[in-house]
Structures are given as structure tokens and as C-alpha cells.
Design a protein around this motif. Sequence first.
Motif, short mmCIF file in Angstrom:
data_model
loop_
_atom_site.label_atom_id
_atom_site.label_comp_id
_atom_site.label_asym_id
_atom_site.label_seq_id
_atom_site.Cartn_x
_atom_site.Cartn_y
_atom_site.Cartn_z
N GLY A 51 0.83 -1.20 0.00
CA GLY A 51 0.00 0.00 0.00
C GLY A 51 0.85 1.24 0.00
O GLY A 51 2.06 1.19 0.29
N ALA A 52 0.24 2.35 -0.33
CA ALA A 52 0.97 3.61 -0.39
C ALA A 52 1.38 4.11 0.99
O ALA A 52 2.36 4.83 1.14
N THR A 53 0.61 3.73 2.00
CA THR A 53 0.90 4.11 3.39
C THR A 53 1.39 2.89 4.16
O THR A 53 0.84 1.80 4.01
N THR A 54 2.40 3.07 4.98
CA THR A 54 2.93 1.99 5.82
C THR A 54 2.52 2.22 7.26
O THR A 54 2.74 3.30 7.82
N VAL A 55 1.91 1.22 7.87
CA VAL A 55 1.56 1.26 9.29
C VAL A 55 2.70 0.63 10.08
O VAL A 55 3.09 -0.51 9.82
N VAL A 56 3.25 1.38 11.04
CA VAL A 56 4.40 0.94 11.83
C VAL A 56 3.96 0.77 13.28
O VAL A 56 3.42 1.70 13.87
N ILE A 63 -4.16 -5.72 9.26
CA ILE A 63 -3.82 -4.44 8.64
C ILE A 63 -3.19 -4.67 7.27
O ILE A 63 -3.42 -3.91 6.31
N ALA A 64 -2.41 -5.75 7.16
CA ALA A 64 -1.72 -6.05 5.90
C ALA A 64 -2.68 -6.42 4.77
O ALA A 64 -2.29 -6.42 3.60
N ARG A 65 -3.93 -6.70 5.11
CA ARG A 65 -4.92 -6.94 4.07
C ARG A 65 -5.27 -5.65 3.34
O ARG A 65 -5.81 -5.71 2.22
N HIS A 66 -4.96 -4.51 3.96
CA HIS A 66 -5.36 -3.22 3.40
C HIS A 66 -4.17 -2.37 2.96
O HIS A 66 -4.30 -1.55 2.04
N THR A 67 -3.02 -2.52 3.62
CA THR A 67 -1.87 -1.68 3.28
C THR A 67 -0.60 -2.34 3.83
O THR A 67 -0.66 -3.43 4.39
N ARG A 68 0.52 -1.68 3.69
CA ARG A 68 1.79 -2.19 4.20
C ARG A 68 1.78 -2.09 5.73
O ARG A 68 1.43 -1.04 6.28
N ALA A 69 2.19 -3.16 6.42
CA ALA A 69 2.19 -3.19 7.88
C ALA A 69 3.52 -3.74 8.37
O ALA A 69 3.92 -4.83 7.96
N CYS A 70 4.19 -2.99 9.25
CA CYS A 70 5.53 -3.36 9.70
C CYS A 70 5.62 -3.36 11.21
O CYS A 70 5.19 -2.40 11.86
N VAL A 71 6.19 -4.42 11.77
CA VAL A 71 6.52 -4.47 13.19
C VAL A 71 8.03 -4.51 13.32
O VAL A 71 8.74 -4.91 12.40
N TYR A 72 8.53 -4.07 14.47
CA TYR A 72 9.98 -4.12 14.70
C TYR A 72 10.21 -4.32 16.19
O TYR A 72 9.29 -4.18 17.01
N PRO A 98 8.04 6.92 3.76
CA PRO A 98 6.79 7.46 4.26
C PRO A 98 5.80 7.67 3.10
O PRO A 98 6.22 7.56 1.94
N PRO A 99 4.52 7.94 3.40
CA PRO A 99 4.00 8.30 4.72
C PRO A 99 3.74 7.09 5.61
O PRO A 99 3.49 6.00 5.13
N TYR A 100 3.79 7.36 6.93
CA TYR A 100 3.55 6.33 7.93
C TYR A 100 2.33 6.67 8.77
O TYR A 100 2.05 7.83 9.05
N VAL A 101 1.62 5.63 9.18
CA VAL A 101 0.70 5.72 10.31
C VAL A 101 1.39 4.99 11.45
O VAL A 101 1.70 3.80 11.34
N MET A 102 1.68 5.70 12.52
CA MET A 102 2.42 5.13 13.65
C MET A 102 1.43 4.63 14.71
O MET A 102 0.53 5.38 15.12
N VAL A 103 1.62 3.38 15.15
CA VAL A 103 0.75 2.77 16.15
C VAL A 103 1.60 2.37 17.35
O VAL A 103 2.60 1.66 17.19
N GLY A 104 1.23 2.82 18.54
CA GLY A 104 2.00 2.48 19.73
C GLY A 104 1.13 2.15 20.91
O GLY A 104 0.10 2.79 21.13
N ASN A 105 1.54 1.13 21.66
CA ASN A 105 0.83 0.72 22.87
C ASN A 105 1.70 1.02 24.08
O ASN A 105 2.89 0.69 24.10
N SER A 106 1.11 1.67 25.10
CA SER A 106 1.79 1.97 26.36
C SER A 106 3.06 2.78 26.09
O SER A 106 2.98 3.85 25.48
N LEU A 107 4.24 2.29 26.48
CA LEU A 107 5.47 3.04 26.21
C LEU A 107 5.65 3.27 24.71
O LEU A 107 6.13 4.32 24.29
#
Length: 225
Positions: free
Chosen positions: A5-10, A29-38, A73-82
Amino acid sequence: CSGQGATTVVFDAPSGEAGWNWFKVQPEIARHTRACVYDRAGLGFSDPAQRSNTAENVVEDLHKLLTGAGIKPPYVMVGNSLGGANVQVYAYRYPAAVKGLVLVEPQHEDETRRLDKASQGNISKVYAMVKEQNNYCLAAAQKGFKAGSEEQMNCIGNPADSYGPALGAAVAAATSKPAYWRATIDEWEAIHISDDQLRKHRRPFGDLPVVVLTRGVSPYAVPGK
């Protein structure tokens, strides 16, 4: 990374955790766009670093990682807690690269002070217990966990119950290493520094879309709890 996808979710994980936290979410999420964990330094499958995972250090590492991997980019940044604090700092430092934030019960720079006041000091007791537990697990990891031991159950448990047999085995192996517990302790001890760093950056997000996901009312907001 998976999906296109054009947008990557990190995705960034809570304190002491790694990209495996998102193993059920990433495929959706990867069904709709690029999804990356690290994995932050010293956690998951990442090598240790000579510095603790403060928000600024994490953001610097992540930016170099995304650039080096050619994840544009562009990125959508997803974060839990810290991780929620980390992605906010990322958005402040690299606003042109971030087109949205999803904050899942995110760390807030005044969270500890507010929770301690709301709980009549009980959150400090909880945090002291977490610190003691981390040190206990580091000592156990240095000796080596014995299968079925009390230390193994207290510190590692049975990750296969949550992650399935293949990923569960990898999680168990990673969390059995002293390096994992050193990184966890260093990260935990540096949370107040991460809070200060987020506080320094804090300003309105402007027209940046921000979604905050929470479970509901905090038990610390309920009288007597």
C-alpha cells in the motif's frame, strides 16, 4: 513487513515487549496496506545496544531502520503503552513523514504522577513490584531457567498459550536470555527520561489525525480501588 500500500503502518510495543505483540493485528492491517513491526534494541530478535531505550533513542533507531530498509513514508504510527509515547515523539520529530497516529492505551508524560495521586500512592508500590520482578527474572536468567521451575513460570510462563507453538517457542527463547532482562530493566529505569523527552516536545498535533484506544474507565478513578 507484510502487505502492500501507499501508506505503511508501523507498530511499536509496550515496555519490555517486542513486535510479536502485534502478531494478530499485523495480518489484518496487511490486508489493506503495508504493515511493519519491529523490535526495539535488546528486545525480541534485535541485538542489544549500549544505551537504554529512551523515547529519543528509540525514535532515532527506528528512523534509521526505516530509512535503511527503504520503507518510505508516509507512515501511520501505532504504539501501545510506552510504544505510544515513542510514536508521539516520532511524529513530533518527523512530522512530514507521519500522516496519522493510533495510540493504544498510550504512555502520557504525566501518567505516573497522575496515577499516583489518584491511587493515593499505590501506583508507586506497583512500579516498585515491577522493578523487583524484573531484577528477580534477570537473576534467574543469569543462572539459567530450568524447565517447569517456579522462576520459569513467574518470568516466562508458557508463551505458546498466547502465540502458538512456533512463535511461542521463539518468545520463550528470547525471554530466557539475560540480555532481554537487562534491556527490559534499562528501559523501565529510563521511563522517566522518556516522559521528560515527550514533555519537551509536547504541542498540539494540528490537523494530524489521532485515534486513542482505551478499555474504559481506569480502576484508579474508582473510589476505594
